[in-house]
Design a protein around this motif. Structure first.
Motif, PDB file in Angstrom:
ATOM      1  N   SER A 113     -18.420  -1.961  12.408  1.00  0.00           N
ATOM      2  CA  SER A 113     -18.702  -1.607  11.018  1.00  0.00           C
ATOM      3  C   SER A 113     -17.424  -1.540  10.186  1.00  0.00           C
ATOM      4  O   SER A 113     -17.455  -1.633   8.976  1.00  0.00           O
ATOM      5  CB  SER A 113     -19.462  -0.277  10.941  1.00  0.00           C
ATOM      6  N   VAL A 114     -16.260  -1.327  10.832  1.00  0.00           N
ATOM      7  CA  VAL A 114     -15.008  -1.343  10.065  1.00  0.00           C
ATOM      8  C   VAL A 114     -14.311  -2.695  10.214  1.00  0.00           C
ATOM      9  O   VAL A 114     -13.138  -2.840   9.884  1.00  0.00           O
ATOM     10  CB  VAL A 114     -14.051  -0.191  10.469  1.00  0.00           C
ATOM     11  N   GLY A 115     -15.041  -3.654  10.772  1.00  0.00           N
ATOM     12  CA  GLY A 115     -14.527  -5.027  10.832  1.00  0.00           C
ATOM     13  C   GLY A 115     -13.598  -5.301  11.996  1.00  0.00           C
ATOM     14  O   GLY A 115     -12.753  -6.196  11.933  1.00  0.00           O
ATOM     15  N   LEU A 116     -13.738  -4.530  13.067  1.00  0.00           N
ATOM     16  CA  LEU A 116     -12.812  -4.724  14.191  1.00  0.00           C
ATOM     17  C   LEU A 116     -13.516  -5.185  15.464  1.00  0.00           C
ATOM     18  O   LEU A 116     -13.044  -4.931  16.561  1.00  0.00           O
ATOM     19  CB  LEU A 116     -12.041  -3.427  14.466  1.00  0.00           C
ATOM     20  N   ALA A 117     -14.675  -5.859  15.293  1.00  0.00           N
ATOM     21  CA  ALA A 117     -15.439  -6.282  16.466  1.00  0.00           C
ATOM     22  C   ALA A 117     -14.591  -7.137  17.408  1.00  0.00           C
ATOM     23  O   ALA A 117     -14.781  -7.112  18.623  1.00  0.00           O
ATOM     24  CB  ALA A 117     -16.678  -7.054  16.022  1.00  0.00           C
ATOM     25  N   ASP A 118     -13.611  -7.834  16.855  1.00  0.00           N
ATOM     26  CA  ASP A 118     -12.807  -8.719  17.698  1.00  0.00           C
ATOM     27  C   ASP A 118     -11.551  -8.057  18.266  1.00  0.00           C
ATOM     28  O   ASP A 118     -10.743  -8.694  18.920  1.00  0.00           O
ATOM     29  CB  ASP A 118     -12.363  -9.959  16.899  1.00  0.00           C
ATOM     30  N   HIS A 119     -11.349  -6.786  17.959  1.00  0.00           N
ATOM     31  CA  HIS A 119     -10.090  -6.132  18.364  1.00  0.00           C
ATOM     32  C   HIS A 119     -10.293  -5.009  19.362  1.00  0.00           C
ATOM     33  O   HIS A 119      -9.384  -4.215  19.594  1.00  0.00           O
ATOM     34  CB  HIS A 119      -9.367  -5.578  17.124  1.00  0.00           C
ATOM     35  N   MET A 120     -11.489  -4.967  19.931  1.00  0.00           N
ATOM     36  CA  MET A 120     -11.850  -3.830  20.801  1.00  0.00           C
ATOM     37  C   MET A 120     -10.819  -3.553  21.893  1.00  0.00           C
ATOM     38  O   MET A 120     -10.517  -2.415  22.197  1.00  0.00           O
ATOM     39  CB  MET A 120     -13.172  -4.121  21.507  1.00  0.00           C
ATOM     40  N   ASP A 121     -10.322  -4.628  22.528  1.00  0.00           N
ATOM     41  CA  ASP A 121      -9.492  -4.442  23.713  1.00  0.00           C
ATOM     42  C   ASP A 121      -7.999  -4.445  23.419  1.00  0.00           C
ATOM     43  O   ASP A 121      -7.177  -4.527  24.325  1.00  0.00           O
ATOM     44  CB  ASP A 121      -9.815  -5.530  24.748  1.00  0.00           C
ATOM     45  N   GLN A 122      -7.671  -4.379  22.131  1.00  0.00           N
ATOM     46  CA  GLN A 122      -6.243  -4.384  21.808  1.00  0.00           C
ATOM     47  C   GLN A 122      -5.678  -2.966  21.792  1.00  0.00           C
ATOM     48  O   GLN A 122      -6.357  -2.020  21.396  1.00  0.00           O
ATOM     49  CB  GLN A 122      -6.027  -5.037  20.445  1.00  0.00           C
ATOM     50  N   GLU A 174      -5.266  -2.524  10.633  1.00  0.00           N
ATOM     51  CA  GLU A 174      -6.219  -2.496  11.760  1.00  0.00           C
ATOM     52  C   GLU A 174      -6.161  -1.148  12.471  1.00  0.00           C
ATOM     53  O   GLU A 174      -7.193  -0.590  12.855  1.00  0.00           O
ATOM     54  CB  GLU A 174      -5.895  -3.630  12.736  1.00  0.00           C
ATOM     55  N   GLN A 175      -4.955  -0.660  12.609  1.00  0.00           N
ATOM     56  CA  GLN A 175      -4.826   0.647  13.262  1.00  0.00           C
ATOM     57  C   GLN A 175      -5.507   1.725  12.430  1.00  0.00           C
ATOM     58  O   GLN A 175      -6.195   2.599  12.965  1.00  0.00           O
ATOM     59  CB  GLN A 175      -3.343   1.002  13.448  1.00  0.00           C
ATOM     60  N   GLN A 176      -5.335   1.657  11.087  1.00  0.00           N
ATOM     61  CA  GLN A 176      -5.947   2.685  10.253  1.00  0.00           C
ATOM     62  C   GLN A 176      -7.470   2.563  10.283  1.00  0.00           C
ATOM     63  O   GLN A 176      -8.181   3.560  10.280  1.00  0.00           O
ATOM     64  CB  GLN A 176      -5.407   2.599   8.810  1.00  0.00           C
ATOM     65  N   ARG A 177      -7.953   1.329  10.352  1.00  0.00           N
ATOM     66  CA  ARG A 177      -9.418   1.164  10.433  1.00  0.00           C
ATOM     67  C   ARG A 177      -9.939   1.695  11.770  1.00  0.00           C
ATOM     68  O   ARG A 177     -11.013   2.282  11.836  1.00  0.00           O
ATOM     69  CB  ARG A 177      -9.799  -0.309  10.212  1.00  0.00           C
ATOM     70  N   THR A 178      -9.130   1.495  12.834  1.00  0.00           N
ATOM     71  CA  THR A 178      -9.521   2.072  14.133  1.00  0.00           C
ATOM     72  C   THR A 178      -9.588   3.592  14.014  1.00  0.00           C
ATOM     73  O   THR A 178     -10.508   4.246  14.521  1.00  0.00           O
ATOM     74  CB  THR A 178      -8.501   1.699  15.228  1.00  0.00           C
TER      75      THR A 178
END
Lengths: 249, 772
Positions: free
Chosen positions: A141-150, A159-163
């Motif tokens: 929902s915050v647009g990080l579906a592709d960054h799960m495993d980072q 990206e970190q702030q969205r996480t």
């Protein structure tokens, strides 16, 4: 309408040697459920102290803080922990992700939070129905579906702030506290984050309190509380808040 | 998720955490290894003595009749009693070998255990032979064994190879101090097989209901046995009878003392490893939690309870000490314990002895885990107590004060390198202490290992070069007259010596030992406590040092003694104290001895002339021993010492490398910025390396200077817990000091060399970037 949050004559005093230093003095304010509130003020005005008290991360030295009719200023450490676990989501200026956990794991950490606090507290009853959200969906929902495993070190600041926001939202908290959430971000990324927070407030009916020294953000808030030298200077209600896209700094 | 965080943190700080793991491992490894061995010996000793029904009391010194047996059996506390005849004879094989011969009526008390052959039944003919003797001499069941008793030869068919509980440990004679099994032995026969017509029972063995056969005799058991001995003495109504409990039995006593000596070692080394593990936990966890301060604050802000976070940080030490401990316990059991027990099996003859994993090893793991977790919690407490809002802020910088040295006028004159290192040490005290303890442990182990070898070497030359300067000893057969013995002594220009069993008493303490009566001659010498040559007072009664310690008396004190076989007690004053490694008791001149109206009956002649060929078939001579034979008996002991030395040196190396490497990495990480700054300022890498080396040299020097005294304490404990019949002087040569100092320095230098190599790789730009 009854306020969700109410500060009554709140004071936070630090002793430096024999001298008393007031970070907050005689603060009175009310915040209603579902509002988006911006607390504005220069460095050292007491904004962060106010946010810390609101989030149960610190206790006042005087006055009362009511959250949903519970006086959290009288709470002991344990009760404050339960309050934080059930009610508060926090977004920090420097994200404060656990560097050794991936994005997904940082968000899923919230399962551990609820698991380890006392069941049957007032907050559990108050917040009935506010179950944890699925970490994957929240990240998506915050647009990080592709960054799960980072890991955090592999992601950009935005990206970190969205996480970090996803982590706060995963708790499905009634109160979302943001301490200079765009402070470490460039303008475009900052706008994205603000839009996200605005959406959270309007669509999901979370109360969002954001602390910033950036007066441009006043326009997107339902209400603006200006703080100076540890006291509330003014409280202004915005009848027609702007969209985050429209502000610039 | 917190578990994953822990796992990744462990990987990230693997050097530090590995050292905690390895120290927890080593501590329990050594503990469980030694304890499993001791518990095994203790357990199987008890099982063996219980199964074989070892006697509690032995009566001798008179001719026993069946009526005596009935009277003793009638006593309330006597469970069983048996009569037997015990004597010394020979086996006639390629040459003659000494045999202890037991003629029995029954096999109920001190039962022999059959390894091979057919069991003994009362009245059966044949001979049951010492299993070691059979192996060494290549005998098998069914063979005819020719023996000799009082000059009469006779033969018996070998019916079985046996173990005997009174022969778990046995030496050829009292002056030998290591067994050489198979070169002499024991045989058991029925009284019906006695070849002569002068048979009588010279021993009565008694099994009581007031003492058991497990775990040695405690004080209560000893007191009850002492009361029972009085009752036995009363019903036997004889002045000649001598009663001893099993503690006076050389086999029982020596095996027991060995177990107790090993038991005392169980607790020497593990605490050092555990202490280093704990210091490692303190330094690592303090540093890690300080580094993760904001993470801790975030976790709190997110709603984690203090308890959860505390448990999380305690779990690092918990899992490391748990896995290290469990692995150590298992490996210790299968390696150290089995290895040492294997060596014990060559000195002590039991049919079965195995390692036993005792509750103490479980307890040790548990204690290590609990202490480690608690220490970990204490180390983290500083970052865990404040409110989350405080923890989220960076820690306020340490309030640095100038230390005393920094304020002294010397400070300005000592140069940058020393200033920098002194400050670093003063501000990282725990890290420095841990380094010193690590080096201490390392040098202590190296020193103790070298000193063990020194001591064994020394004992050999001490005994066969200083205290006894003869090259041969001629042992006379029992019953040879004084006149005949004196003739041999004259012929070989020898010194006659008589050694008899003796009992001593002082201040209520009773001990058994020997009385040695040397005739005039130049072969026996005496040394005082400090190993300086002394001449004993011509007319005095000198006591061996170990005996004086056991009795708690010193020169000038009074004590009583009587010869075993003679009931008359004498009271004397200790005129001199001398040291002897293998014979404890008193020594007096022949003149003094004869003044008690005893006649001098020497059993041994010491000489430098080679009598071996001439006396080979002499009926008066029991045996001739050359120096080389006596020295050979020391080989078994040396072999055991070498094994110990390997273990100790390996442990020392692991300890040294792990601790120094860990500290080095820790200090490099902490000083990364400082060193990068020095580089930017223009210091060459080599100069920075030398700055780091200096501190290492200090720590190593301090560690060694504490390690050597500890090493001395350790070997004194090691040799101080020897059986009561032994008095080993712990020795350390200059060579040991040099090996210890050099060895530790080389190790420390090499570790530091590897570490300081990393100085070159410090990236100035990276290290000096802002701290985010």
């Amino acid at each position: 309408m009854k306020p969700f949050i109410e500060f009554r004559n709140v004071e936070k005093k630090y002793m430096i040697g024999d001298n008393a230093f007031y970070a907050l003095k005689d603060v009175n304010l009310s915040i209603y459920e579902g509002e988006m509130v911006v607390i504005l003020g220069p460095s050292g005005a007491g904004k962060s102290t106010l946010l810390n008290l609101l989030g149960g991360m610190d206790s006042p030295t005087g006055g009362n803080i009511f959250i949903n009719d519970h006086d959290i200023s009288k709470f002991k450490d344990d009760e404050l922990t339960v309050y934080r676990a059930w009610n508060v989501g926090v977004v920090f200026q420097f994200y404060n992700l656990v560097p050794t956990l991936t994005a997904y794991e940082n968000v899923a950490l919230m399962k551990d939070v609820r698991k380890n606090v006392k069941r049957g507290s007032v907050w559990e009853k108050d917040n009935a129905g506010l179950e944890l959200l699925d970490p994957k969906e929240t990240l998506a929902s915050v647009g990080l579906a592709d960054h799960m495993d980072q890991f955090p070190s592999q992601m950009s600041g935005g990206e970190q702030q969205r996480t970090s926001i996803a982590r706060a939202l995963a708790k499905n908290p009634r109160l979302l506290l943001c301490d200079e959430p765009t402070g470490a971000l460039d303008t475009d990324t900052g706008k994205e984050v603000l839009k996200l927070l605005q959406r959270v407030s309007s669509k999901q009916k979370h109360t969002v309190v954001m602390v910033t020294h950036n007066s441009s953000f006043a326009d997107i808030a339902d209400r603006v509380i200006r703080v100076k030298n540890g006291t509330v200077n003014s409280i202004i209600t915005n009848d027609e808040p702007k969209s985050a896209d429209e502000v610039s700094w | 998720m917190l578990l994953r965080k822990m796992w990744r943190d462990l990987l990230k700080n693997k050097v530090q955490f590995f050292s905690i793991f390895i120290m927890s491992f080593l501590g329990i490894f050594v503990f469980s290894g030694l304890d499993s061995e001791v518990s095994g010996m203790d357990h199987y000793e008890g099982v063996y003595y219980e199964n074989t029904n070892l006697y509690d009391i032995c009566a001798q010194g008179m001719a026993f009749k069946n009526r005596h047996l009935s009277k003793v059996k009638y006593l309330k506390d006597v469970k069983e009693a048996e009569l037997r005849f015990k004597t010394a004879g020979k086996a006639e094989l390629s040459k003659e070998y000494d045999l202890q011969m037991l003629f029995i009526d029954d096999n109920k008390i001190s039962r022999m255990i059959l390894a091979e052959g057919i069991p003994y039944t009362p009245g059966a003919s044949g001979v049951w032979v010492d299993i070691n003797f059979m192996k060494k001499q290549g005998l098998s069941v069914g063979d005819m064994l020719n023996m000799k008793l009082n000059g009469i030869s006779f033969g018996q068919e070998i019916k079985g190879a046996v173990y005997h509980p009174e022969f778990v440990y046995y030496v050829k004679d009292v002056s030998a101090f290591m067994p050489d099994y198979g070169e002499y032995g024991f045989v058991v026969m029925d009284t019906g097989s006695y070849p002569l017509d002068d048979f009588y029972y010279n021993q009565m063995v008694i099994r009581s209901s007031v003492a058991d056969n497990t775990g040695g005799l405690d004080k209560d058991e000893k007191n009850r046995l002492s009361r029972l001995m009085n009752e036995v003495k009363y019903v036997l109504d004889s002045d000649e009878v001598i009663l001893t409990d099993k503690d006076a039995d050389l086999s029982y006593q020596t095996f027991r003392a060995e177990i107790e000596q090993h038991a005392s070692m169980v607790y020497i080394f593990p605490p050092i490893f555990l202490a280093i593990a704990l210091l490692g936990i303190i330094t690592t966890m303090t540093r890690m939690t300080a580094k993760q301060r904001v993470q801790i604050g975030t976790l709190k802000a997110l709603g984690f309870s203090k308890r959860t976070i505390t448990v999380h940080y305690a779990s690092y030490a918990f899992f490391l000490s748990l896995f290290g401990g469990v692995l150590g316990a298992v490996l210790g059991y299968f390696t150290i314990a089995k290895y040492i027990l294997g060596m014990m099996n060559t000195s002590y003859i039991l049919p079965k002895v195995n390692t036993v994993f005792s509750f103490k090893s479980y307890a040790a793991v548990l204690i290590s885990v609990i202490i480690s977790s608690l220490v970990s919690i204490m180390a983290c407490r500083k970052e865990l107590s404040p409110a989350p809002a405080d923890t989220l802020r960076p820690a306020s910088p340490k309030n640095l004060k100038h230390s005393l040295i920094e304020r002294s006028f010397l400070w300005k004159h000592i140069g940058f390198t020393i200033q920098w290192n002194l400050r670093d040490i003063l501000r990282n005290k725990i890290r420095t202490i841990m380094g010193i303890i690590g080096v201490l442990g390392c040098s202590m182990l190296i020193f103790a290992a070298c000193a063990c070898l020194d001591t064994v070497e020394f004992i050999t030359t001490w005994m066969y070069g200083e205290l006894n300067t003869s090259r041969y000893s001629i042992i006379m057969n029992e019953g040879v007259s004084y006149g005949d013995t004196a003739e041999y002594a004259k012929k070989y220009k020898g010194q006659m010596v008589s050694t008899l069993g003796c009992e001593f008493e002082a201040g209520g303490i009773k001990k058994s030992g020997n009385i040695t009566i040397p005739d005039r001659g130049n072969y026996l010498h005496y040394q005082d406590r400090q190993l300086k040559h002394i001449d004993l007072h011509e007319d005095g009664v000198a006591m061996s040092y170990r005996m004086s310690v056991l009795l708690g008396i010193k020169e000038g004190d009074m004590f009583s003694w009587h010869i075993i076989g003679d009931d008359k007690w004498h009271t004397d004053r200790v005129s001199d104290i001398y040291r002897n490694p293998s014979v404890q008791g008193i020594t007096m001149s022949r003149k003094r001895y004869e003044s008690y109206e005893y006649s001098f009956c020497p059993q041994t002649i010491y000489t430098n002339m080679d009598p071996v060929k001439e006396l080979k078939d002499d009926d008066n001579i029991a045996g001739v021993q050359g120096l080389s034979e006596m020295m050979k008996a020391m080989d078994a002991m040396k072999e055991m010492m070498y094994a110990m030395v390997y273990i100790m040196i390996t442990a020392a190396a692991i300890l040294g490398i792990v601790v120094l490497y860990n500290l080095g990495v820790l200090s490099l990480v902490e000083k990364n910025r400082e060193m990068a700054t020095l580089k930017v300022l223009g210091f060459k890498s080599a100069r920075i390396r030398s700055i780091l080396q200096i501190q290492n040299v200090w720590v190593t020097l301090l560690g060694i200077s504490c390690g050597i005294p500890f090493g001395i304490v350790v070997i004194n404990i090691l040799f101080g817990t020897m059986p009561e019949s032994m008095d080993y002087v712990a020795k350390y040569s200059e060579k040991s000091f040099i090996i210890c100092i050099l060895g530790t320095f080389v190790l420390s230098y090499l570790v530091n060399r590897v570490l300081s190599g990393k100085v070159k790789t410090i990236d100035m730009v990276d290290a000096l970037k802002g701290q985010e």
